[in-house]
Design a protein around this motif. Structure first.
Motif, PDB file in Angstrom:
ATOM      1  N   TRP A   1       0.861  -1.189   0.000  1.00  0.00           N
ATOM      2  CA  TRP A   1       0.000   0.000   0.000  1.00  0.00           C
ATOM      3  C   TRP A   1       0.893   1.234   0.000  1.00  0.00           C
TER       4      TRP A   1
ATOM      5  N   LEU B   1       0.153  -0.037  -4.572  1.00  0.00           N
ATOM      6  CA  LEU B   1      -1.225   0.457  -4.754  1.00  0.00           C
ATOM      7  C   LEU B   1      -1.382   1.781  -4.030  1.00  0.00           C
TER       8      LEU B   1
ATOM      9  N   ARG C   1      -8.444   9.352  -1.862  1.00  0.00           N
ATOM     10  CA  ARG C   1      -9.330   9.937  -0.848  1.00  0.00           C
ATOM     11  C   ARG C   1      -9.379  11.436  -1.090  1.00  0.00           C
TER      12      ARG C   1
ATOM     13  N   ALA D   1      -5.510   4.693  -8.070  1.00  0.00           N
ATOM     14  CA  ALA D   1      -6.933   4.478  -7.772  1.00  0.00           C
ATOM     15  C   ALA D   1      -7.759   5.663  -8.279  1.00  0.00           C
TER      16      ALA D   1
ATOM     17  N   VAL E   1     -12.425   2.276  -7.938  1.00  0.00           N
ATOM     18  CA  VAL E   1     -13.040   2.283  -6.608  1.00  0.00           C
ATOM     19  C   VAL E   1     -14.507   2.691  -6.757  1.00  0.00           C
TER      20      VAL E   1
ATOM     21  N   GLY F   1     -16.678   3.308  -4.448  1.00  0.00           N
ATOM     22  CA  GLY F   1     -17.099   4.340  -3.493  1.00  0.00           C
ATOM     23  C   GLY F   1     -17.977   3.765  -2.406  1.00  0.00           C
ATOM     24  N   TRP F   2     -17.673   4.143  -1.184  1.00  0.00           N
ATOM     25  CA  TRP F   2     -18.458   3.675  -0.027  1.00  0.00           C
ATOM     26  C   TRP F   2     -18.793   4.825   0.904  1.00  0.00           C
TER      27      TRP F   2
ATOM     28  N   HIS G   1     -26.112   1.236  -3.783  1.00  0.00           N
ATOM     29  CA  HIS G   1     -24.962   0.334  -3.821  1.00  0.00           C
ATOM     30  C   HIS G   1     -24.797  -0.350  -5.183  1.00  0.00           C
TER      31      HIS G   1
ATOM     32  N   TYR H   1     -21.969  -0.049  -8.571  1.00  0.00           N
ATOM     33  CA  TYR H   1     -21.207  -1.110  -9.242  1.00  0.00           C
ATOM     34  C   TYR H   1     -21.587  -1.222 -10.721  1.00  0.00           C
TER      35      TYR H   1
ATOM     36  N   GLY I   1     -11.991  -3.417  -6.288  1.00  0.00           N
ATOM     37  CA  GLY I   1     -12.130  -3.998  -4.950  1.00  0.00           C
ATOM     38  C   GLY I   1     -13.548  -4.001  -4.433  1.00  0.00           C
ATOM     39  N   GLY I   2     -13.752  -4.773  -3.370  1.00  0.00           N
ATOM     40  CA  GLY I   2     -15.063  -4.877  -2.725  1.00  0.00           C
ATOM     41  C   GLY I   2     -15.252  -6.300  -2.272  1.00  0.00           C
TER      42      GLY I   2
ATOM     43  N   SER J   1     -18.955  -7.359  -1.810  1.00  0.00           N
ATOM     44  CA  SER J   1     -20.393  -7.592  -1.969  1.00  0.00           C
ATOM     45  C   SER J   1     -20.628  -8.412  -3.241  1.00  0.00           C
TER      46      SER J   1
ATOM     47  N   THR K   1      -9.595  -7.912  -2.430  1.00  0.00           N
ATOM     48  CA  THR K   1     -10.533  -8.014  -1.323  1.00  0.00           C
ATOM     49  C   THR K   1      -9.858  -7.670  -0.005  1.00  0.00           C
TER      50      THR K   1
ATOM     51  N   GLY L   1     -21.502  -5.945   3.153  1.00  0.00           N
ATOM     52  CA  GLY L   1     -20.429  -5.384   2.338  1.00  0.00           C
ATOM     53  C   GLY L   1     -19.119  -5.917   2.862  1.00  0.00           C
TER      54      GLY L   1
ATOM     55  N   ASN M   1      -8.734  -1.931   6.180  1.00  0.00           N
ATOM     56  CA  ASN M   1      -9.171  -2.942   5.210  1.00  0.00           C
ATOM     57  C   ASN M   1      -9.043  -4.352   5.801  1.00  0.00           C
TER      58      ASN M   1
HETATM   59  C1  LIG Z   1      -7.566  -3.397  -1.706  1.00  0.00           C
HETATM   60  C2  LIG Z   1      -8.614  -2.352  -1.696  1.00  0.00           C
HETATM   61  C3  LIG Z   1      -8.280  -1.029  -1.998  1.00  0.00           C
HETATM   62  C4  LIG Z   1      -9.232  -0.017  -1.949  1.00  0.00           C
HETATM   63  N1  LIG Z   1      -8.849   1.276  -2.191  1.00  0.00           N
HETATM   64  C5  LIG Z   1      -9.738   2.278  -2.004  1.00  0.00           C
HETATM   65  C6  LIG Z   1      -9.332   3.646  -2.131  1.00  0.00           C
HETATM   66  O1  LIG Z   1      -8.182   3.962  -2.431  1.00  0.00           O
HETATM   67  N2  LIG Z   1     -10.265   4.608  -1.891  1.00  0.00           N
HETATM   68  C7  LIG Z   1     -11.557   4.309  -1.517  1.00  0.00           C
HETATM   69  O2  LIG Z   1     -12.336   5.239  -1.288  1.00  0.00           O
HETATM   70  N3  LIG Z   1     -11.969   3.019  -1.419  1.00  0.00           N
HETATM   71  C8  LIG Z   1     -11.102   2.011  -1.651  1.00  0.00           C
HETATM   72  N4  LIG Z   1     -11.517   0.691  -1.556  1.00  0.00           N
HETATM   73  C9  LIG Z   1     -12.963   0.432  -1.349  1.00  0.00           C
HETATM   74  C10 LIG Z   1     -13.621  -0.381  -2.486  1.00  0.00           C
HETATM   75  O3  LIG Z   1     -13.388   0.080  -3.763  1.00  0.00           O
HETATM   76  C11 LIG Z   1     -15.127  -0.540  -2.248  1.00  0.00           C
HETATM   77  O4  LIG Z   1     -15.799   0.674  -2.401  1.00  0.00           O
HETATM   78  C12 LIG Z   1     -15.391  -1.036  -0.865  1.00  0.00           C
HETATM   79  O5  LIG Z   1     -14.538  -2.116  -0.612  1.00  0.00           O
HETATM   80  C13 LIG Z   1     -16.852  -1.454  -0.657  1.00  0.00           C
HETATM   81  O6  LIG Z   1     -17.081  -2.705  -1.191  1.00  0.00           O
HETATM   82  P1  LIG Z   1     -18.480  -3.426  -1.083  1.00  0.00           P
HETATM   83  O7  LIG Z   1     -19.469  -2.480  -1.689  1.00  0.00           O
HETATM   84  O8  LIG Z   1     -18.332  -4.669  -1.869  1.00  0.00           O
HETATM   85  O9  LIG Z   1     -18.726  -3.624   0.368  1.00  0.00           O
HETATM   86  C14 LIG Z   1     -10.581  -0.335  -1.606  1.00  0.00           C
HETATM   87  C15 LIG Z   1     -10.913  -1.670  -1.316  1.00  0.00           C
HETATM   88  C16 LIG Z   1      -9.971  -2.679  -1.357  1.00  0.00           C
HETATM   89  C17 LIG Z   1     -10.369  -4.090  -1.035  1.00  0.00           C
END
Ligand SMILES: Cc1cc2nc3c(=O)[nH]c(=O)nc-3n(C[C@H](O)[C@H](O)[C@H](O)COP(=O)(O)O)c2cc1C
Length: 363
Positions: free
Chosen positions: A11, A51, A55, A87, A118, A120-121, A137, A141, A189-190, A192, A208, A286, A300
């Motif tokens: 990271w 990676l 933000r 990202a 990404v 977004g969450w 949500h 995607y 990533g994610g 869900s 993940t 999620g 994470n």
């Molecule tokens: C390895 C990894 C890196 C991620 N990097 C970022 C990031 O840089 N900025 C961010 O806002 N979210 C980041 N995320 C969030 C994901 O893109 C995603 O929005 C979040 O995991 C929610 O997933 P879900 O909707 O499946 O629960 C990251 C997730 C993972 C697993």
């Protein structure tokens, strides 16, 4: 088990506060000089990828943040082999800007850029930065899927035409195309259902959160089955917070201190935000659905992967991850420069030894 060596990414600490939401001392800086040196140490240590994070506001105490694409370019300029994954968020970025920007960086860096889409969450972040279209949500995607299809189309086709619900293109030809063929790698990533479905249909890599070997195996099996049905190939990367020390006691004591010195307000605020985001998915789960307070101290879920112990213990656990189908370990550290070097010196050679032994046995 794959005959390819498992790969390693770290990271990029391009946001302040390190990788754990704790007041423990972290000899890690988010500034560019520290990060250039870290990237050089990492490529020498055997890391293939870095990676960087995107933000715009602080969800958990990461008060200062460098933008991911420009920061990634600076790291590529300071290295010769490392691939840097930038990202980006669909919303603030649109696919044609991303395609052009990343193609240029690819050409300037001998084909070493990659991208993490990404979805977004963090609704508060989107609202704060003028992105008032906070989608549900699954709509987020669906937009990411179209974004990835558009990126690939622009990168690989002439006269690209696309009719989606979020993006439309008419006869567009990007010149020059990126150097990497067929295109720079696309990570996403994610965890869900929607995130996994995107991985199983359009992404090159699925990232993940940290998890147990069993938890990861469930995800890998699910994605690989769906990908096979779609005639699509996807590789899997798993997050882990690595605490490698000469003795197991030392490593465990570091973890205990990180948690004891956690910043409860920031951890709880982050937990509230991410659990809400996940609860908005149709399956009501999620990435962070089952995360405890202790898990969330590494944002994470990196402790769950349990790469905490001696180099030998960690190497064995990495090979166990590989055995369930993991292609890459994404590692975070407390003191990045020192610990990336230690990992390269002490852990990585043991992983390669164990991989070679397993292969020889299988043959
Ligand atoms: C390895 C990894 C890196 C991620 N990097 C970022 C990031 O840089 N900025 C961010 O806002 N979210 C980041 N995320 C969030 C994901 O893109 C995603 O929005 C979040 O995991 C929610 O997933 P879900 O909707 O499946 O629960 C990251 C997730 C993972 C697993």
């Amino acid at each position: 088990m794959s005959t390819e060596n498992i790969k390693f990414a770290y990271w990029v600490p391009n946001v302040s506060g390190g990788l754990v939401v704790s007041n423990i001392e972290q000899r890690t800086s988010w500034d560019i000089d520290y990060n250039r040196k870290l990237a050089q140490i990492a490529e020498k240590a055997g890391f293939e990828y870095a990676l960087s994070q995107i933000r715009f506001t602080a969800g958990y105490g990461a008060e200062f943040q460098h933008e991911s694409v420009s920061f990634s370019h600076a790291l590529l300029a300071a290295t010769t082999k490392l691939k840097v994954i930038a990202a980006i968020l669909p919303g603030p970025w649109n696919p044609v800007l991303a395609a052009k920007q990343l193609a240029t960086i690819d050409l300037l860096t001998e084909g070493r850029i990659a991208v993490n889409i990404v979805s977004g969450w963090f609704r508060g972040e989107f609202t704060a930065i003028g992105e008032h279209w906070w989608l549900d949500h699954n709509e987020r995607y669906r937009r990411s899927k179209e974004f990835i299809e558009a990126l690939k189309g622009i990168w690989t086709q002439d006269n690209f035409t696309y009719r989606g619900d979020f993006y439309r293109f008419s006869n567009y030809t990007l010149k020059p195309k990126p150097l990497q063929q067929p295109h720079p790698e696309i990570f996403q990533g994610g965890s869900s259902r929607a995130a996994r479905d995107n991985a199983a249909s359009v992404s090159d890599w699925y990232f993940t959160n940290g998890n147990t070997v069993e938890g990861i195996q469930t995800q890998v099996d699910d994605i690989r089955a769906k990908a096979a049905a779609n005639n699509h190939q996807v590789k899997i990367g798993v997050n882990a917070f690595v605490i490698a020390r000469d003795t197991e006691e030392e490593a465990k004591a570091v973890l205990a201190e990180i948690i004891a010195k956690a910043n409860p307000d920031a951890v709880n605020a982050f937990g509230h935000e991410v659990k809400n985001a996940g609860a908005a998915s149709p399956e009501k789960e999620g990435n962070w659905a089952k995360s405890t307070f202790e898990d969330l101290v590494q944002y994470n879920d990196g402790f769950k992967t349990n790469l905490i112990g001696t180099p030998q213990q960690i190497a064995e656990r990495i090979v166990a991850l590989k055995a369930v189908g993991v292609d890459l370990v994404l590692a975070g550290f407390l003191h990045f420069q020192e610990e990336v070097a230690y990992f390269g010196e002490k852990v990585l050679p043991l992983v390669r030894e164990l991989e070679a032994k397993k292969l020889a046995k299988a043959a």
